[in-house]
Structures are given as structure tokens and as C-alpha cells.
Design a protein around this motif. Sequence first.
Motif, PDB file in Angstrom:
ATOM      1  N   ALA A  60       6.681   7.781  -4.722  1.00  0.00           N
ATOM      2  CA  ALA A  60       6.305   6.954  -3.571  1.00  0.00           C
ATOM      3  C   ALA A  60       6.233   7.802  -2.299  1.00  0.00           C
ATOM      4  O   ALA A  60       5.345   7.605  -1.465  1.00  0.00           O
ATOM      5  CB  ALA A  60       7.293   5.803  -3.403  1.00  0.00           C
ATOM      6  N   LEU A  65       4.507   6.875   1.389  1.00  0.00           N
ATOM      7  CA  LEU A  65       5.286   5.732   1.857  1.00  0.00           C
ATOM      8  C   LEU A  65       6.512   6.198   2.637  1.00  0.00           C
ATOM      9  O   LEU A  65       7.122   7.216   2.301  1.00  0.00           O
ATOM     10  CB  LEU A  65       5.741   4.864   0.681  1.00  0.00           C
ATOM     11  N   THR A  66       6.859   5.440   3.655  1.00  0.00           N
ATOM     12  CA  THR A  66       8.079   5.692   4.414  1.00  0.00           C
ATOM     13  C   THR A  66       9.261   5.129   3.641  1.00  0.00           C
ATOM     14  O   THR A  66       9.095   4.362   2.684  1.00  0.00           O
ATOM     15  CB  THR A  66       8.023   5.008   5.789  1.00  0.00           C
ATOM     16  N   GLU A  69       9.057   1.411   3.702  1.00  0.00           N
ATOM     17  CA  GLU A  69       8.035   0.887   2.780  1.00  0.00           C
ATOM     18  C   GLU A  69       8.494   0.970   1.330  1.00  0.00           C
ATOM     19  O   GLU A  69       8.242   0.059   0.542  1.00  0.00           O
ATOM     20  CB  GLU A  69       6.724   1.658   2.958  1.00  0.00           C
ATOM     21  N   ILE A  70       9.203   2.039   0.983  1.00  0.00           N
ATOM     22  CA  ILE A  70       9.727   2.168  -0.377  1.00  0.00           C
ATOM     23  C   ILE A  70      10.792   1.110  -0.620  1.00  0.00           C
ATOM     24  O   ILE A  70      10.829   0.474  -1.677  1.00  0.00           O
ATOM     25  CB  ILE A  70      10.284   3.585  -0.624  1.00  0.00           C
ATOM     26  N   LEU A  73       9.068  -2.035  -1.273  1.00  0.00           N
ATOM     27  CA  LEU A  73       8.456  -1.978  -2.602  1.00  0.00           C
ATOM     28  C   LEU A  73       9.482  -2.286  -3.690  1.00  0.00           C
ATOM     29  O   LEU A  73       9.170  -2.938  -4.681  1.00  0.00           O
ATOM     30  CB  LEU A  73       7.869  -0.575  -2.821  1.00  0.00           C
ATOM     31  N   GLU A  99      -0.702   0.514  -4.236  1.00  0.00           N
ATOM     32  CA  GLU A  99      -0.577   1.099  -2.894  1.00  0.00           C
ATOM     33  C   GLU A  99      -1.201   2.481  -2.845  1.00  0.00           C
ATOM     34  O   GLU A  99      -1.871   2.833  -1.868  1.00  0.00           O
ATOM     35  CB  GLU A  99       0.897   1.150  -2.472  1.00  0.00           C
ATOM     36  N   ARG A 103      -4.341   3.504  -0.397  1.00  0.00           N
ATOM     37  CA  ARG A 103      -4.283   4.633   0.534  1.00  0.00           C
ATOM     38  C   ARG A 103      -5.353   5.681   0.215  1.00  0.00           C
ATOM     39  O   ARG A 103      -5.926   6.276   1.124  1.00  0.00           O
ATOM     40  CB  ARG A 103      -2.894   5.263   0.517  1.00  0.00           C
TER      41      ARG A 103
END
Length: 126
Positions: A60, A65-66, A69-70, A73, A99, A103
Motif C-alpha cells: 500500500a 497511500l498515506t 489511507e492505509i 483501507l 486503489e 491512481r
Amino acid sequence: MTTVTEETLSVSEVARDSGVAPSAVRFYEKHGLITGQRTAGNQRRFHRVEPCLVKIVRVAQRVGLTVAEIRDLMADLPQDRSEMTLDAFYHLRARLEDEARRRLLALTETLDELTSERKLCEIPPK
């Protein structure tokens, strides 16, 4: 506190099994990406599925992903890791794949814009 069994792993075992440094394991736990418990001796112990989750977190991160965000998720995963199922892993993988594709599409559109004949902007004359 948890009882230490063969189903639990130490920080160093999670690090070894997932291919990260022990400091990364502590970082991921601190930020709620993996779940550990403390023994009576105040040692961190992790369920045997946590190394797999660390590997997913690393993917991730490579997707971009930050941490927040993870965490979002992974929000649907059971807090009690003994309740993890293959379906939960497949669902997590599918969400991460979606995702990554989203992206990738956005980056492809940006690359197309950068490499097109159109001007990105006009620089005013002096």
C-alpha cells in the motif's frame, strides 16, 4: 494482556517474517496498522497473521497511500486477529488493487497531459 502461545510472535519475529525492521513493526502498531498486545512482562506479542498484514501495508505504501489511507483501507478487518479469514484478505487485496488502478489511471492521464502537444501554460511576455 495476552497469554503467550505459539500463535503469537514477538516484534523481531514479525519483522523477520515480513522483511522489515523492528522499528517499522513498532511504527505500524503505533499508527494502528497492525495490532499487538502486551504480556504480563510488558512485551509486545502479535497474532501470526500480522506479518502478512505488514507486507500488505508495504505494498500500500508503494502504491502511494498515506498511513491514514492505509488505516482506512484496513478498517474493516477484525480487531481480534484470530477471527481473520481468507475472505477478509481477499477483500483487502481487492480494495488495494482498485486503489492502485485508480491512481495508475490518474497518473497516466497526467503523463498524457505532460507529453501532449498542448501547452501547460502561457508565460506572459516581459
